[in-house]
Write an enzyme that holds these catalytic residues in place. Sequence first.
Site, PDB file in Angstrom:
ATOM      1  N   GLU A   1     -63.534  19.967 -66.125  1.00 35.55           N
ATOM      2  CA  GLU A   1     -63.005  20.845 -65.090  1.00 35.55           C
ATOM      3  C   GLU A   1     -62.489  20.042 -63.915  1.00 35.55           C
ATOM      4  OE1 GLU A   1     -65.746  24.709 -65.834  1.00 35.55           O
ATOM      5  OE2 GLU A   1     -66.438  23.247 -64.385  1.00 35.55           O
TER       6      GLU A   1
ATOM      7  N   CYS B   1     -71.298  17.491 -56.558  1.00 35.55           N
ATOM      8  CA  CYS B   1     -71.149  16.788 -57.800  1.00 35.55           C
ATOM      9  C   CYS B   1     -71.822  17.602 -58.894  1.00 35.55           C
ATOM     10  CB  CYS B   1     -71.791  15.434 -57.561  1.00 35.55           C
ATOM     11  SG  CYS B   1     -72.500  14.603 -58.884  1.00 35.55           S
TER      12      CYS B   1
END
Length: 347
Positions: free
Chosen positions: A93, A336
Amino acid sequence: MDMTATLHDLTVAQLGELMVQMGEPRWRGRQLAHGLYHEGTGDLDAITPLPAALRRRLQQTHGLTRLVEVGRRRAPDGSVKHLFELADGRRIESVAIPMERKRWTFCLSSQVGCRMACAFCATARMGRVRQLTAGEMVAQVLALRRLHPSSQQANLVFMGMGEPLDNIDELEQALRILSDPDGMKIGARHITISTSGLVDGIERLGRMERPWGLAVSITSARQDDRRRLMPVAAQTPLEEIVAAAAAYGRKTRRTVTLECVLIAGENDDDDAAKALIRVASSGPFKINLIPLNPIDGYPGRPPDRDRVARFADRVRKARLVCTVRDSAGREVSAACGQLAQRSRRPE
Ligand code: SF4
């Protein structure tokens, strides 16, 4: 999968070298780079300044890194999360986030999955499936530029799937390609690497002698919290990570961001804020607080707004710069790995 280098894995100098090896003049490498990076074409055959026979040969020997968009989701704030399929069918992604003054930020993935096992992260559930190649990192930027034509000036953050410093060889090559003044021309100051705290990697980045932005996801300044929430990164004592980050900041003359994913009842109390202030006062640091983005399979919840505000206030009263990721960004962007959660559900 065939991991042979594609043309997207090569710097402009290496493209020139390749041309020489193929019996062509070195300047053909710059023509190639112009087509790939300036015009951003995804089709080698569209680089018509190159002779057709050379294009055919390059197609056979190298080709381009292919990313196929197979899903997308748009958040109310205009951020768009793209699901890309790689040549071996794996999926990653990348997110395009519109910023102020018509700038964009692209949030990029560096691995398929991740081995850092952070409790609050969806990507962690996958384990580390494989490293991305430099070309796959570069191709994310090219694909996002094509999909968002007004975004030529984007800042980059390696904050998507994966721990970028756990893939440092390919990351370094990607950084060279992205920042190449003859290629993609993205200044080092416009590229940020976000890590859970791999000290060797931070030191290697420092040795590149370029002012890349650095963000270290420490999540808590209390070692017990870290062991619970980010078990792999917590194997290295926080003091060592913070010392490496501070050295990096001093060397590059840049403020390093310490990031904390805030989880209700875990790391959002006054004592946690105090511990964070102590650590953050020890070097050229600023703080970014990220209220947890809840994921399936982990019971944690974000603290309520007041609690986040109180935490941020305490940090600011200690004269530290502190930002809070807003709820709009929560829709598609992420800490993250906080990014991956929805890709495993049907798009
Ligand atoms: S939060 Fe980042 S480092 Fe931790 S498991 Fe997820 S992707 Fe990896």
